[in-house]
Design a protein around this motif. Structure first.
Motif, PDB file in Angstrom:
ATOM      1  N   THR A  52       0.753  -1.402  -0.046  1.00  0.00           N
ATOM      2  CA  THR A  52      -0.026   0.035  -0.022  1.00  0.00           C
ATOM      3  C   THR A  52       0.861   1.288  -0.012  1.00  0.00           C
ATOM      4  O   THR A  52       1.737   1.512   0.901  1.00  0.00           O
ATOM      5  CB  THR A  52      -0.930  -0.060   1.075  1.00  0.00           C
ATOM      6  N   GLU A  53       0.830   2.032  -1.151  1.00  0.00           N
ATOM      7  CA  GLU A  53       1.560   3.028  -1.460  1.00  0.00           C
ATOM      8  C   GLU A  53       0.933   4.453  -0.795  1.00  0.00           C
ATOM      9  O   GLU A  53       1.460   5.759  -0.832  1.00  0.00           O
ATOM     10  CB  GLU A  53       1.987   3.350  -2.605  1.00  0.00           C
ATOM     11  N   ARG A  54      -0.295   4.334  -0.384  1.00  0.00           N
ATOM     12  CA  ARG A  54      -1.003   5.756  -0.084  1.00  0.00           C
ATOM     13  C   ARG A  54      -0.778   5.674   1.374  1.00  0.00           C
ATOM     14  O   ARG A  54      -0.720   4.979   2.407  1.00  0.00           O
ATOM     15  CB  ARG A  54      -2.454   5.452  -0.575  1.00  0.00           C
ATOM     16  N   ASP A  55      -0.870   7.110   2.092  1.00  0.00           N
ATOM     17  CA  ASP A  55      -0.809   7.483   3.326  1.00  0.00           C
ATOM     18  C   ASP A  55      -1.931   7.670   3.858  1.00  0.00           C
ATOM     19  O   ASP A  55      -2.191   7.508   5.389  1.00  0.00           O
ATOM     20  CB  ASP A  55      -0.094   8.836   3.515  1.00  0.00           C
ATOM     21  N   ASN A  56      -3.305   7.777   3.185  1.00  0.00           N
ATOM     22  CA  ASN A  56      -4.429   7.987   3.711  1.00  0.00           C
ATOM     23  C   ASN A  56      -5.385   6.796   3.340  1.00  0.00           C
ATOM     24  O   ASN A  56      -6.646   7.312   3.439  1.00  0.00           O
ATOM     25  CB  ASN A  56      -4.859   9.462   3.337  1.00  0.00           C
ATOM     26  N   SER A  58      -6.192   2.371   2.514  1.00  0.00           N
ATOM     27  CA  SER A  58      -5.890   1.096   2.379  1.00  0.00           C
ATOM     28  C   SER A  58      -6.031   0.335   1.326  1.00  0.00           C
ATOM     29  O   SER A  58      -7.325   0.762   0.623  1.00  0.00           O
ATOM     30  CB  SER A  58      -6.311   0.178   3.839  1.00  0.00           C
ATOM     31  N   LYS A 122      -2.877  -1.785   5.153  1.00  0.00           N
ATOM     32  CA  LYS A 122      -2.909  -0.563   5.563  1.00  0.00           C
ATOM     33  C   LYS A 122      -1.672   0.117   5.089  1.00  0.00           C
ATOM     34  O   LYS A 122      -0.840  -0.429   4.360  1.00  0.00           O
ATOM     35  CB  LYS A 122      -2.604  -0.308   7.335  1.00  0.00           C
ATOM     36  N   PRO A 123      -1.563   1.562   5.293  1.00  0.00           N
ATOM     37  CA  PRO A 123      -0.658   2.571   4.752  1.00  0.00           C
ATOM     38  C   PRO A 123       0.724   1.909   5.305  1.00  0.00           C
ATOM     39  O   PRO A 123       1.014   1.524   6.151  1.00  0.00           O
ATOM     40  CB  PRO A 123      -0.976   3.728   5.131  1.00  0.00           C
ATOM     41  N   HIS A 124       1.885   1.942   4.234  1.00  0.00           N
ATOM     42  CA  HIS A 124       3.233   1.459   4.209  1.00  0.00           C
ATOM     43  C   HIS A 124       3.269  -0.062   4.888  1.00  0.00           C
ATOM     44  O   HIS A 124       4.178  -0.369   5.343  1.00  0.00           O
ATOM     45  CB  HIS A 124       3.864   2.525   5.334  1.00  0.00           C
ATOM     46  N   TYR A 150      -8.111   0.877  -3.601  1.00  0.00           N
ATOM     47  CA  TYR A 150      -7.891   1.432  -2.179  1.00  0.00           C
ATOM     48  C   TYR A 150      -9.437   1.677  -1.562  1.00  0.00           C
ATOM     49  O   TYR A 150     -10.401   1.768  -2.135  1.00  0.00           O
ATOM     50  CB  TYR A 150      -7.319   2.542  -2.309  1.00  0.00           C
TER      51      TYR A 150
END
Length: 240
Positions: A52-56, A58, A122-124, A150
């Motif tokens: 998952t490359e997004r911060d906000n 999943s 989840k993010p990261h 996402y």
């Protein structure tokens, strides 16, 4: 004081170079298939790794397309806790014969994994999805186009096929296939037991690249530090 400044400059250069080299690797994380090589005509277990490359948001759904122009007769999925897996089949333009001599008119063309609310990536973080495939077709490679959905509704299409001399923005996972030889057959027979270990050793390709680049950055930075110290020692002493 002058030596101290040289040392500080060398350390700073090493740190900056390491960060510069590592950044493209971190920024280029994408859906991959591991290991990324197998033997034509054989069976293999592959792992689709999804970060998952997004911060906000999943990752809630993963879709993998299985090409049917050169169909794969057997596609088996390993359960993933918290995820529901489903397959879709498509009619084949030309039926094929299986190893048992039966005629196959349909083949799996798509796998979809959907997460329970608590199991979303989840993010990261990342998740891995294992698939057993075979017999593998007599082709040089299999391109598995992937869709990543996402929780905010965004869909990332990892569908760009590899092209010589170009880096794709959204590369599709690619499994390269080699021709079966006596050597590869013996190797496959010998290593058939510890399949998971073999997969793990190859699944860290991107991690190994990041480590290698980081080490290269440190080596170059230390080399610059040594050159600076030698230059300092050879420089004439300041006159009063």
């Amino acid at each position: 004081m002058r030596l101290a400044r040289v040392v500080r400059a060398g350390v700073a250069a090493a740190a900056a170079l390491t960060a510069a080299l590592a950044f493209p690797v971190a920024a280029s994380a994408h859906v991959t298939v591991n290991p990324n090589t197998a033997v034509q005509g054989g069976y293999t277990k592959v792992t689709f790794r999804v970060p998952t490359e997004r911060d906000n948001a999943s990752t809630t759904k993963v879709e993998i397309a299985i090409p049917t122009d050169k169909p794969i007769a057997s596609v088996s999925l390993k359960p993933v806790q918290g995820w529901t897996a489903a397959t879709e089949t498509s009619k084949l333009a030309t039926p094929i014969k299986t190893n048992d001599g039966d005629e196959m008119t349909e083949a799996v063309s798509k796998i979809t994994w959907t997460a329970d609310e608590s199991a979303a990536i989840k993010p990261h973080q990342f998740q891995e999805f294992d698939v057993s495939l075979g017999p593998l077709p007599q082709v040089d490679q299999i391109v598995f186009k992937a869709l990543q959905t996402y929780s905010n509704g965004e869909v990332v299409r990892w569908i760009d096929e590899p092209a010589p001399g170009a880096e794709a923005e959204h590369p599709a996972p690619v499994l390269k296939l080699s021709k079966k030889t006596d050597t590869t057959a013996a190797s496959t027979t010998t290593s058939a037991g510890p399949t998971v270990a073999a997969s793990d050793s190859k699944s860290g390709g991107s991690d190994g690249t990041a480590i290698g680049l980081g080490v290269a950055g440190l080596v170059l930075g230390l080399a610059g530090l040594v050159v600076g110290i030698l230059a300092y020692r050879r420089a004439p002493a300041p006159t009063a």
